[in-house]
Write an enzyme that holds these catalytic residues in place. Structure first.
Site, PDB file in Angstrom:
ATOM      1  N   ASP A   1      21.030  15.415 -27.620  1.00 55.34           N
ATOM      2  CA  ASP A   1      22.360  16.015 -27.801  1.00 55.34           C
ATOM      3  C   ASP A   1      22.674  16.905 -26.604  1.00 55.34           C
ATOM      4  OD1 ASP A   1      24.121  16.425 -30.685  1.00 55.34           O
ATOM      5  OD2 ASP A   1      24.621  17.732 -28.996  1.00 55.34           O
TER       6      ASP A   1
ATOM      7  N   ASN B   1      25.639   7.409 -30.570  1.00 59.01           N
ATOM      8  CA  ASN B   1      26.568   8.020 -31.519  1.00 59.01           C
ATOM      9  C   ASN B   1      27.369   9.179 -30.930  1.00 59.01           C
ATOM     10  OD1 ASN B   1      27.262   9.222 -34.398  1.00 59.01           O
ATOM     11  ND2 ASN B   1      26.098  10.820 -33.308  1.00 59.01           N
TER      12      ASN B   1
ATOM     13  N   TYR C   1      40.982   8.679 -27.747  1.00 61.94           N
ATOM     14  CA  TYR C   1      39.953   8.360 -28.743  1.00 61.94           C
ATOM     15  C   TYR C   1      40.067   6.900 -29.185  1.00 61.94           C
ATOM     16  CZ  TYR C   1      36.933   8.905 -32.847  1.00 61.94           C
ATOM     17  OH  TYR C   1      35.923   8.777 -33.772  1.00 61.94           O
TER      18      TYR C   1
ATOM     19  N   LYS D   1      37.281   3.941 -28.536  1.00 64.57           N
ATOM     20  CA  LYS D   1      36.578   3.249 -29.628  1.00 64.57           C
ATOM     21  C   LYS D   1      36.854   1.738 -29.603  1.00 64.57           C
ATOM     22  CE  LYS D   1      34.440   6.855 -31.251  1.00 64.57           C
ATOM     23  NZ  LYS D   1      32.989   6.987 -31.110  1.00 64.57           N
TER      24      LYS D   1
ATOM     25  N   ILE E   1      35.003  10.946 -41.982  1.00 64.47           N
ATOM     26  CA  ILE E   1      33.743  11.419 -42.572  1.00 64.47           C
ATOM     27  C   ILE E   1      33.694  12.940 -42.432  1.00 64.47           C
ATOM     28  CG2 ILE E   1      31.214  11.217 -42.475  1.00 64.47           C
ATOM     29  CD1 ILE E   1      32.640   8.510 -43.029  1.00 64.47           C
TER      30      ILE E   1
ATOM     31  N   THR F   1      32.416  15.873 -41.307  1.00 57.74           N
ATOM     32  CA  THR F   1      31.438  16.399 -40.344  1.00 57.74           C
ATOM     33  C   THR F   1      32.111  17.555 -39.604  1.00 57.74           C
ATOM     34  OG1 THR F   1      32.195  15.104 -38.458  1.00 57.74           O
ATOM     35  CG2 THR F   1      30.590  14.034 -39.925  1.00 57.74           C
TER      36      THR F   1
HETATM   37  N1  LIG Z   1      33.552  12.226 -38.450  1.00 58.64           N
HETATM   38  C1  LIG Z   1      34.351  11.184 -38.491  1.00 58.64           C
HETATM   39  O1  LIG Z   1      35.311  11.126 -39.286  1.00 58.64           O
HETATM   40  C2  LIG Z   1      34.099   9.993 -37.593  1.00 58.64           C
HETATM   41  C3  LIG Z   1      34.774   8.799 -37.873  1.00 58.64           C
HETATM   42  C4  LIG Z   1      34.572   7.701 -37.054  1.00 58.64           C
HETATM   43  C5  LIG Z   1      33.704   7.783 -35.997  1.00 58.64           C
HETATM   44  N2  LIG Z   1      33.069   8.952 -35.743  1.00 58.64           N
HETATM   45  C6  LIG Z   1      32.179   8.983 -34.591  1.00 58.64           C
HETATM   46  O2  LIG Z   1      30.891   9.369 -34.995  1.00 58.64           O
HETATM   47  C7  LIG Z   1      30.240  10.033 -33.925  1.00 58.64           C
HETATM   48  C8  LIG Z   1      29.683  11.351 -34.419  1.00 58.64           C
HETATM   49  O3  LIG Z   1      30.748  12.133 -34.905  1.00 58.64           O
HETATM   50  P1  LIG Z   1      30.546  13.370 -35.874  1.00 58.64           P
HETATM   51  O4  LIG Z   1      31.731  13.394 -36.747  1.00 58.64           O
HETATM   52  O5  LIG Z   1      29.194  13.377 -36.443  1.00 58.64           O
HETATM   53  O6  LIG Z   1      30.747  14.549 -34.803  1.00 58.64           O
HETATM   54  P2  LIG Z   1      29.997  15.944 -34.580  1.00 58.64           P
HETATM   55  O7  LIG Z   1      30.913  16.733 -33.709  1.00 58.64           O
HETATM   56  O8  LIG Z   1      29.531  16.527 -35.866  1.00 58.64           O
HETATM   57  O9  LIG Z   1      28.699  15.500 -33.752  1.00 58.64           O
HETATM   58  C9  LIG Z   1      28.802  14.963 -32.470  1.00 58.64           C
HETATM   59  C10 LIG Z   1      27.594  15.405 -31.652  1.00 58.64           C
HETATM   60  O10 LIG Z   1      27.723  14.811 -30.354  1.00 58.64           O
HETATM   61  C11 LIG Z   1      27.316  15.780 -29.406  1.00 58.64           C
HETATM   62  N3  LIG Z   1      27.915  15.494 -28.098  1.00 58.64           N
HETATM   63  C12 LIG Z   1      29.187  15.708 -27.698  1.00 58.64           C
HETATM   64  N4  LIG Z   1      29.319  15.392 -26.405  1.00 58.64           N
HETATM   65  C13 LIG Z   1      28.109  14.956 -25.983  1.00 58.64           C
HETATM   66  C14 LIG Z   1      27.615  14.510 -24.740  1.00 58.64           C
HETATM   67  N5  LIG Z   1      28.403  14.457 -23.643  1.00 58.64           N
HETATM   68  N6  LIG Z   1      26.328  14.129 -24.655  1.00 58.64           N
HETATM   69  C15 LIG Z   1      25.508  14.203 -25.736  1.00 58.64           C
HETATM   70  N7  LIG Z   1      25.919  14.651 -26.937  1.00 58.64           N
HETATM   71  C16 LIG Z   1      27.210  15.025 -27.052  1.00 58.64           C
HETATM   72  C17 LIG Z   1      27.800  17.092 -29.961  1.00 58.64           C
HETATM   73  O11 LIG Z   1      27.105  18.198 -29.374  1.00 58.64           O
HETATM   74  C18 LIG Z   1      27.521  16.929 -31.438  1.00 58.64           C
HETATM   75  O12 LIG Z   1      26.248  17.407 -31.788  1.00 58.64           O
HETATM   76  C19 LIG Z   1      31.273  10.162 -32.809  1.00 58.64           C
HETATM   77  O13 LIG Z   1      31.111   9.113 -31.871  1.00 58.64           O
HETATM   78  C20 LIG Z   1      32.582  10.003 -33.534  1.00 58.64           C
HETATM   79  O14 LIG Z   1      33.621   9.517 -32.716  1.00 58.64           O
HETATM   80  C21 LIG Z   1      33.228  10.059 -36.511  1.00 58.64           C
END
Ligand SMILES: NC(=O)c1ccc[n+]([C@@H]2O[C@H](COP(=O)([O-])OP(=O)(O)OC[C@H]3O[C@@H](n4cnc5c(N)ncnc54)[C@H](O)[C@@H]3O)[C@@H](O)[C@H]2O)c1
Length: 244
Positions: free
Chosen positions: A36, A84, A150, A154, A183, A185
């Site tokens: 991370d 991710n 975004y 994606k 989701i 988060t």
């Molecule tokens: N939460 C949602 O509704 C949702 C829906 C669809 C897709 N996603 C995707 O799921 C993935 C995780 O999302 P989440 O909701 O758990 O987000 P989150 O913000 O809780 O976690 C994302 C993590 O990625 C890390 N990160 C950010 N930039 C980074 C980098 N340059 N290098 C390494 N790590 C980095 C952050 O520090 C964080 O810990 C993302 O790709 C997001 O687009 C999330």
């Protein structure tokens, strides 16, 4: 579905969906590297599951290669990778979108997946086996207002997944993408107040938002040998959102 003796990397593993993927992989017996940008957050999750914490910026190709090298050096191999890490970016239409913001979102969400896969595949193809899951979104197959970078990133992740799968399938490596709906988060909590979340839930056929564990179960299954004939696929986990 035991993963005893297998090694996995989860990028963005310090929070949300990635953290839950890391925990689920560890519960199934895998040795997990939690990578991370936020090294402290990675350390907390790795500490919880007895994994390896790595501070990595996925938008830097050299750091992605170093991440894979370190995992192989310290954990002995690499069988599974969950790419991710991602960010949301600004909520603005194209004509108001800042160019630097656009580049930042694409550099993490899309370039980052490419850099990670490039390093991961070099090893996996050499071994003639491996499984990669890329974190796409429902916005890999649908548009969304005021979210151009975004959505574009994606869609790109899904295209890249399909292209990589076609090259990797004959070499024994599987590459798939999952498409979470909204989701609960920190990423969503930081963009939505209570009313916003209620509106999003009301717009979902299941009338609720998803939980990180509901995404992690799918991701870990796709990583497992149980998914041995799944390659190049897109798997929504969205309460029915994309069925409409
Ligand atoms: N939460 C949602 O509704 C949702 C829906 C669809 C897709 N996603 C995707 O799921 C993935 C995780 O999302 P989440 O909701 O758990 O987000 P989150 O913000 O809780 O976690 C994302 C993590 O990625 C890390 N990160 C950010 N930039 C980074 C980098 N340059 N290098 C390494 N790590 C980095 C952050 O520090 C964080 O810990 C993302 O790709 C997001 O687009 C999330």
């Amino acid at each position: 579905m035991t993963m005893q003796g297998k090694v996995a990397i989860v990028t963005g593993g310090g929070s949300g969906i990635g953290a839950e993927c890391a925990r689920t992989l560890a519960r199934r017996g895998a040795k997990v590297a939690v990578a991370d940008l936020d090294g402290n957050a990675a350390g907390v999750v790795a500490g919880e599951i007895g994994g390896l914490a790595l501070a990595v910026d996925v938008s830097d190709p050299a750091q992605c290669q170093a991440m894979v090298d370190r995992v192989i050096g310290e954990l002995g191999d690499l069988h599974m990778a969950v790419n991710n890490a991602g960010i949301g970016g600004s909520h603005l239409p194209v004509e108001e979108y800042d160019v630097d913001d656009w580049r930042r979102v694409l550099s993490i969400n899309l370039d980052g997946v490419f850099y990670c896969m490039k390093a991961e595949l070099k090893h996996m193809v050499g071994q003639g086996r491996g499984a990669i899951v890329n974190m796409a979104s429902i916005f890999a197959v649908a548009g969304q207002r005021a979210l151009p970078a975004y959505v574009a990133s994606k869609h790109g992740v899904l295209g890249l997944t399909r292209a990589a799968a076609l090259d990797s399938a004959p070499k024994g490596v599987r590459v798939n993408a999952v498409g979470p709906g909204v989701i609960l988060t920190p990423l969503v909590e930081s963009h939505q107040d209570t009313a916003g979340k209620a509106a999003l839930a009301a717009g979902n056929p299941s009338k609720r938002l998803g939980l990180p564990a509901e995404v992690a179960e799918l991701v870990v299954w796709l990583c497992s040998d149980a998914a041995s004939f799944c390659n190049g696929g897109f798997y929504p986990v969205d309460g029915g959102f994309t069925a409409a």
